[in-house]
Motif scaffolding. Structure first.
Motif, PDB file in Angstrom:
ATOM      1  N   ARG A 173     -13.759 -46.552 -48.219  1.00  0.00           N
ATOM      2  CA  ARG A 173     -13.687 -45.547 -46.796  1.00  0.00           C
ATOM      3  C   ARG A 173     -15.001 -45.441 -46.112  1.00  0.00           C
ATOM      4  NH1 ARG A 173     -13.369 -40.853 -44.145  1.00  0.00           N
ATOM      5  NH2 ARG A 173     -11.405 -40.643 -43.023  1.00  0.00           N
ATOM      6  N   GLN A 174     -16.311 -45.353 -46.957  1.00  0.00           N
ATOM      7  CA  GLN A 174     -17.647 -45.384 -46.349  1.00  0.00           C
ATOM      8  C   GLN A 174     -17.775 -46.526 -45.434  1.00  0.00           C
ATOM      9  OE1 GLN A 174     -19.595 -42.492 -46.314  1.00  0.00           O
ATOM     10  NE2 GLN A 174     -20.467 -43.611 -44.564  1.00  0.00           N
ATOM     11  N   ARG A 175     -17.460 -47.751 -45.960  1.00  0.00           N
ATOM     12  CA  ARG A 175     -17.563 -48.985 -45.354  1.00  0.00           C
ATOM     13  C   ARG A 175     -16.929 -49.017 -43.754  1.00  0.00           C
ATOM     14  NH1 ARG A 175     -15.975 -55.450 -46.448  1.00  0.00           N
ATOM     15  NH2 ARG A 175     -16.834 -56.130 -44.577  1.00  0.00           N
ATOM     16  N   LEU A 176     -15.792 -48.411 -43.568  1.00  0.00           N
ATOM     17  CA  LEU A 176     -15.207 -48.161 -42.626  1.00  0.00           C
ATOM     18  C   LEU A 176     -15.826 -47.159 -41.535  1.00  0.00           C
ATOM     19  CD1 LEU A 176     -11.470 -47.817 -44.025  1.00  0.00           C
ATOM     20  CD2 LEU A 176     -12.569 -49.554 -43.225  1.00  0.00           C
ATOM     21  N   VAL A 177     -16.244 -46.048 -42.215  1.00  0.00           N
ATOM     22  CA  VAL A 177     -17.042 -45.029 -41.348  1.00  0.00           C
ATOM     23  C   VAL A 177     -18.383 -45.960 -40.753  1.00  0.00           C
ATOM     24  CG1 VAL A 177     -18.348 -42.926 -41.536  1.00  0.00           C
ATOM     25  CG2 VAL A 177     -16.058 -43.233 -42.607  1.00  0.00           C
ATOM     26  N   ASP A 178     -18.978 -46.583 -41.578  1.00  0.00           N
ATOM     27  CA  ASP A 178     -20.145 -47.083 -41.223  1.00  0.00           C
ATOM     28  C   ASP A 178     -19.903 -48.564 -40.215  1.00  0.00           C
ATOM     29  OD1 ASP A 178     -21.596 -45.514 -42.791  1.00  0.00           O
ATOM     30  OD2 ASP A 178     -22.011 -46.769 -44.437  1.00  0.00           O
ATOM     31  N   GLU A 179     -19.301 -49.358 -40.674  1.00  0.00           N
ATOM     32  CA  GLU A 179     -18.874 -50.577 -39.741  1.00  0.00           C
ATOM     33  C   GLU A 179     -17.872 -50.719 -38.964  1.00  0.00           C
ATOM     34  OE1 GLU A 179     -19.015 -53.903 -42.589  1.00  0.00           O
ATOM     35  OE2 GLU A 179     -20.528 -52.801 -43.806  1.00  0.00           O
ATOM     36  N   GLY A 180     -16.606 -49.564 -39.142  1.00  0.00           N
ATOM     37  CA  GLY A 180     -15.459 -49.865 -38.493  1.00  0.00           C
ATOM     38  C   GLY A 180     -15.554 -49.461 -36.862  1.00  0.00           C
ATOM     39  N   ILE A 181     -14.634 -49.905 -36.246  1.00  0.00           N
ATOM     40  CA  ILE A 181     -14.474 -49.916 -34.816  1.00  0.00           C
ATOM     41  C   ILE A 181     -13.694 -48.842 -34.366  1.00  0.00           C
ATOM     42  CG2 ILE A 181     -13.893 -51.270 -32.811  1.00  0.00           C
ATOM     43  CD1 ILE A 181     -14.401 -53.760 -34.359  1.00  0.00           C
ATOM     44  N   GLU A 182     -13.964 -48.071 -33.224  1.00  0.00           N
ATOM     45  CA  GLU A 182     -13.013 -46.949 -32.936  1.00  0.00           C
ATOM     46  C   GLU A 182     -11.969 -47.300 -32.580  1.00  0.00           C
ATOM     47  OE1 GLU A 182     -14.230 -43.793 -32.817  1.00  0.00           O
ATOM     48  OE2 GLU A 182     -16.364 -44.138 -33.367  1.00  0.00           O
ATOM     49  N   VAL A 183     -10.781 -46.468 -33.036  1.00  0.00           N
ATOM     50  CA  VAL A 183      -9.434 -46.759 -32.570  1.00  0.00           C
ATOM     51  C   VAL A 183      -8.972 -47.340 -30.901  1.00  0.00           C
ATOM     52  CG1 VAL A 183      -8.461 -45.670 -34.692  1.00  0.00           C
ATOM     53  CG2 VAL A 183      -8.663 -44.565 -32.122  1.00  0.00           C
ATOM     54  N   TYR A 184      -9.725 -46.920 -30.194  1.00  0.00           N
ATOM     55  CA  TYR A 184      -9.419 -46.953 -28.877  1.00  0.00           C
ATOM     56  C   TYR A 184      -9.891 -48.350 -28.189  1.00  0.00           C
ATOM     57  CZ  TYR A 184     -14.575 -46.260 -27.535  1.00  0.00           C
ATOM     58  OH  TYR A 184     -15.833 -46.523 -27.618  1.00  0.00           O
ATOM     59  N   ARG A 185     -10.947 -48.858 -28.890  1.00  0.00           N
ATOM     60  CA  ARG A 185     -11.561 -50.287 -28.772  1.00  0.00           C
ATOM     61  C   ARG A 185     -10.721 -51.230 -29.612  1.00  0.00           C
ATOM     62  NH1 ARG A 185     -16.956 -52.148 -30.863  1.00  0.00           N
ATOM     63  NH2 ARG A 185     -16.637 -54.046 -31.168  1.00  0.00           N
ATOM     64  N   VAL A 186     -10.273 -50.651 -30.644  1.00  0.00           N
ATOM     65  CA  VAL A 186      -9.350 -51.864 -31.455  1.00  0.00           C
ATOM     66  C   VAL A 186      -8.111 -52.095 -30.578  1.00  0.00           C
ATOM     67  CG1 VAL A 186      -7.740 -52.130 -33.339  1.00  0.00           C
ATOM     68  CG2 VAL A 186     -10.245 -51.316 -33.755  1.00  0.00           C
ATOM     69  N   VAL A 187      -7.458 -50.873 -30.157  1.00  0.00           N
ATOM     70  CA  VAL A 187      -6.288 -50.964 -29.322  1.00  0.00           C
ATOM     71  C   VAL A 187      -6.498 -51.846 -27.956  1.00  0.00           C
ATOM     72  CG1 VAL A 187      -4.877 -49.455 -28.072  1.00  0.00           C
ATOM     73  CG2 VAL A 187      -5.137 -48.941 -30.294  1.00  0.00           C
ATOM     74  N   LYS A 188      -7.469 -51.462 -27.331  1.00  0.00           N
ATOM     75  CA  LYS A 188      -7.777 -52.299 -26.210  1.00  0.00           C
ATOM     76  C   LYS A 188      -7.899 -53.593 -26.450  1.00  0.00           C
ATOM     77  CE  LYS A 188     -11.261 -52.345 -22.555  1.00  0.00           C
ATOM     78  NZ  LYS A 188     -11.825 -53.774 -22.686  1.00  0.00           N
ATOM     79  N   GLU A 189      -8.564 -54.267 -27.581  1.00  0.00           N
ATOM     80  CA  GLU A 189      -8.814 -55.365 -27.783  1.00  0.00           C
ATOM     81  C   GLU A 189      -7.460 -56.352 -27.976  1.00  0.00           C
ATOM     82  OE1 GLU A 189     -12.308 -56.306 -30.318  1.00  0.00           O
ATOM     83  OE2 GLU A 189     -13.631 -55.126 -28.728  1.00  0.00           O
ATOM     84  N   MET A 190      -6.769 -55.577 -28.873  1.00  0.00           N
ATOM     85  CA  MET A 190      -5.486 -56.140 -29.228  1.00  0.00           C
ATOM     86  C   MET A 190      -4.650 -56.024 -28.211  1.00  0.00           C
ATOM     87  SD  MET A 190      -4.519 -53.832 -32.732  1.00  0.00           S
ATOM     88  CE  MET A 190      -2.949 -54.594 -33.029  1.00  0.00           C
ATOM     89  N   ASN A 191      -4.518 -55.188 -27.183  1.00  0.00           N
ATOM     90  CA  ASN A 191      -3.733 -55.419 -25.987  1.00  0.00           C
ATOM     91  C   ASN A 191      -4.118 -56.468 -25.037  1.00  0.00           C
ATOM     92  OD1 ASN A 191      -1.653 -53.458 -26.280  1.00  0.00           O
ATOM     93  ND2 ASN A 191      -2.566 -51.791 -25.531  1.00  0.00           N
ATOM     94  N   GLU A 192      -5.305 -56.775 -25.105  1.00  0.00           N
ATOM     95  CA  GLU A 192      -5.945 -57.905 -24.215  1.00  0.00           C
ATOM     96  C   GLU A 192      -5.383 -59.166 -24.934  1.00  0.00           C
ATOM     97  OE1 GLU A 192     -10.099 -57.091 -24.260  1.00  0.00           O
ATOM     98  OE2 GLU A 192     -10.019 -55.482 -22.512  1.00  0.00           O
ATOM     99  N   LEU A 193      -5.321 -59.345 -26.200  1.00  0.00           N
ATOM    100  CA  LEU A 193      -5.163 -60.536 -26.803  1.00  0.00           C
ATOM    101  C   LEU A 193      -3.324 -60.846 -26.959  1.00  0.00           C
ATOM    102  CD1 LEU A 193      -7.505 -60.646 -29.904  1.00  0.00           C
ATOM    103  CD2 LEU A 193      -7.068 -62.340 -28.144  1.00  0.00           C
ATOM    104  N   LEU A 194      -2.643 -59.684 -26.981  1.00  0.00           N
ATOM    105  CA  LEU A 194      -1.355 -59.864 -27.689  1.00  0.00           C
ATOM    106  C   LEU A 194      -0.337 -59.615 -26.455  1.00  0.00           C
ATOM    107  CD1 LEU A 194      -1.766 -58.260 -30.957  1.00  0.00           C
ATOM    108  CD2 LEU A 194      -1.635 -60.798 -30.469  1.00  0.00           C
ATOM    109  N   SER A 195       0.745 -60.444 -26.548  1.00  0.00           N
ATOM    110  CA  SER A 195       1.941 -60.068 -25.617  1.00  0.00           C
ATOM    111  C   SER A 195       3.111 -60.323 -26.042  1.00  0.00           C
ATOM    112  CB  SER A 195       1.732 -60.432 -24.303  1.00  0.00           C
ATOM    113  OG  SER A 195       1.760 -61.896 -24.327  1.00  0.00           O
ATOM    114  N   GLY A 196       4.437 -59.949 -25.860  1.00  0.00           N
ATOM    115  CA  GLY A 196       5.673 -60.420 -26.314  1.00  0.00           C
ATOM    116  C   GLY A 196       5.718 -60.075 -27.526  1.00  0.00           C
ATOM    117  N   ASP A 197       6.631 -60.766 -28.661  1.00  0.00           N
ATOM    118  CA  ASP A 197       6.975 -60.395 -29.802  1.00  0.00           C
ATOM    119  C   ASP A 197       5.860 -60.934 -30.762  1.00  0.00           C
ATOM    120  OD1 ASP A 197       9.283 -59.254 -29.162  1.00  0.00           O
ATOM    121  OD2 ASP A 197      10.411 -61.100 -29.281  1.00  0.00           O
TER     122      ASP A 197
END
Length: 165
Positions: A62-86
């Protein structure tokens, strides 16, 4: 971005397998060209669940996620930019729960639809899935239970089953 003949695969790793309290800690995708993307996810302030046994499986503390993880809003933004369809996963109940939790925390909606890989397979392919998957894991010699690697394993397993009609 993708079509049924060239699907995109996704995998999540999570804090535990508790379908009430768990949350996504990593998401990975494998695109039709076999390129992968993955994100370590910084735990949202309301996400407190943690399983030591899950940590032993995926190897992320968990500490690695706290230290190195990306904020949820940024993960979602990048996923939405890359993905569409099924987009396809192999554990729809869990993956859809974690995807929903991720997007809800980011106060966003996905630009894509998550579906089970079983929708891409016929009965014979489904019956052979586990054996072929184990062969792929053995031959690829990569670490499992890391999201991008597992998404790549899904893609390669699916590809190998395509000759079975």
């Amino acid at each position: 971005m993708n079509s049924p003949s060239q699907p995109v695969f996704i995998d999540f790793e999570a804090s535990s397998l508790d379908l009430v309290a768990s949350y996504p800690i990593e998401v990975g995708i494998c695109l039709p060209d076999s390129s992968t993307h993955s994100w370590l996810i910084k735990p949202h302030v309301l996400w407190n669940d943690w399983s030591e046994s899950a940590e032993e499986i995926h190897g992320l503390c968990r500490q690695r996620l706290v230290d190195e993880g990306i904020e949820v809003y940024r993960v979602v933004k990048e996923m939405n930019e890359l993905l569409s369809g099924d987009i396809f996963c192999d554990a729809w109940t869990f993956d859809s729960f974690w995807m929903h939790r991720l997007f809800k925390a980011a106060k966003a909606k996905p630009t894509f639809h998550l579906d089970s890989i079983s929708m891409l397979l016929n009965e014979e392919q489904i019956l052979k899935w586990q054996d072929v998957r184990q062969q792929v894991i053995s031959e690829m010699d990569i670490v499992t239970h890391r999201a991008a690697n597992d998404a790549m394993i899904l893609q390669e397993t699916w590809k190998r089953l395509q000759h079975i009609k």
